[in-house]
Design an enzyme around this catalytic site. Structure first.
Site, short mmCIF file in Angstrom:
data_model
loop_
_atom_site.label_atom_id
_atom_site.label_comp_id
_atom_site.label_asym_id
_atom_site.label_seq_id
_atom_site.Cartn_x
_atom_site.Cartn_y
_atom_site.Cartn_z
N GLU A 37 -71.36 -25.39 54.15
CA GLU A 37 -70.54 -25.03 55.31
C GLU A 37 -70.26 -26.24 56.20
O GLU A 37 -70.22 -26.14 57.42
CB GLU A 37 -71.23 -23.92 56.11
CG GLU A 37 -71.45 -22.65 55.30
CD GLU A 37 -72.19 -21.58 56.10
OE1 GLU A 37 -72.44 -21.82 57.31
OE2 GLU A 37 -72.51 -20.53 55.52
N CYS A 38 -70.04 -27.37 55.57
CA CYS A 38 -69.84 -28.63 56.29
C CYS A 38 -68.39 -29.09 56.16
O CYS A 38 -67.72 -28.75 55.18
CB CYS A 38 -70.78 -29.70 55.71
SG CYS A 38 -70.61 -31.36 56.40
N GLY A 39 -67.93 -29.86 57.12
CA GLY A 39 -66.59 -30.40 57.02
C GLY A 39 -66.43 -31.34 55.83
O GLY A 39 -65.33 -31.59 55.36
#
Length: 205
Positions: A80-82
């Protein structure tokens, strides 16, 4: 009598010089041996990644010794990271170079912004469904702090890896390991998997 005294003094002087020279040789030899032993002790403390065993996403033991002779890219991942889209490029270069003694090892970690909250099963499903990941993924670990996994102690401590101390800045930081299992470079999370510094290294340039 004067000749006898002169001869005796000369003999003593010669003996003294020879004795001092011999002591100097012995002392130099001891000093050289001590330095050599200190160097050996320092070298013996340096580890390779082959000393580590971990567990993969499916609960099976993974022995890094099985990767001897390969170039290894170790990366901490998150769902769930950029930077999560880096999975796509990681899979791309793995597919392209996996038959050229190159492998990527992913370590999911929840150390940054709680961006890897899922279970091992959920992570495996996410990686496969969204990015078709086929490179080896290990079980979720901690890559910093008091509960840092031993493999990341090796990667981040100069006393173990012989290269440098480092801190994992964020998700998708990259560590390059050569064919002898030694750490040779630490790359920022912002360095893309397709960056020339990685591709050239894989290709031996």
């Amino acid at each position: 009598m004067k000749k006898i005294l002169t001869l005796t003094f000369g003999t003593l002087l010669l003996w003294s010089c020879q004795n001092n020279a011999q002591n100097n040789v012995q002392n130099n030899a001891i000093s050289s041996t001590t330095k050599s032993n200190q160097s050996m002790n320092t070298d013996e403390q340096i580890e390779t990644i082959y000393q580590y065993k971990v567990t993969d996403l499916y609960g099976k033991e993974f022995d890094f010794a099985s990767l001897k002779g390969k170039k290894i890219l170790v990366v901490n991942t998150a769902s769930e990271c950029g930077l999560t889209p880096q999975y796509k490029d990681l899979e791309s270069i793995y597919e392209k170079y996996k038959d050229k003694d190159f492998v990527i090892i992913g370590f999911p970690a929840n150390n940054f912004g709680s961006q890897e909250p899922g279970s091992n099963e959920e992570i495996a499903k996410f990686c496969q469904m969204n990015y078709g990941v086929t490179f080896p993924m290990m079980s979720k670990i901690s890559v910093k702090g008091s509960d840092k996994a031993p493999i990341y102690e090796f990667l981040t401590q100069k006393s173990k890896n012989g290269l440098q101390d480092s801190e994992v800045e964020w998700n998708f930081q990259k560590y390059l390991i050569n064919e002898q299992g030694k750490l040779i470079k630490v790359l920022s999370p912002r360095v893309l998997p397709t960056d020339p510094v990685i591709i050239d290294w894989v290709n031996g340039k």
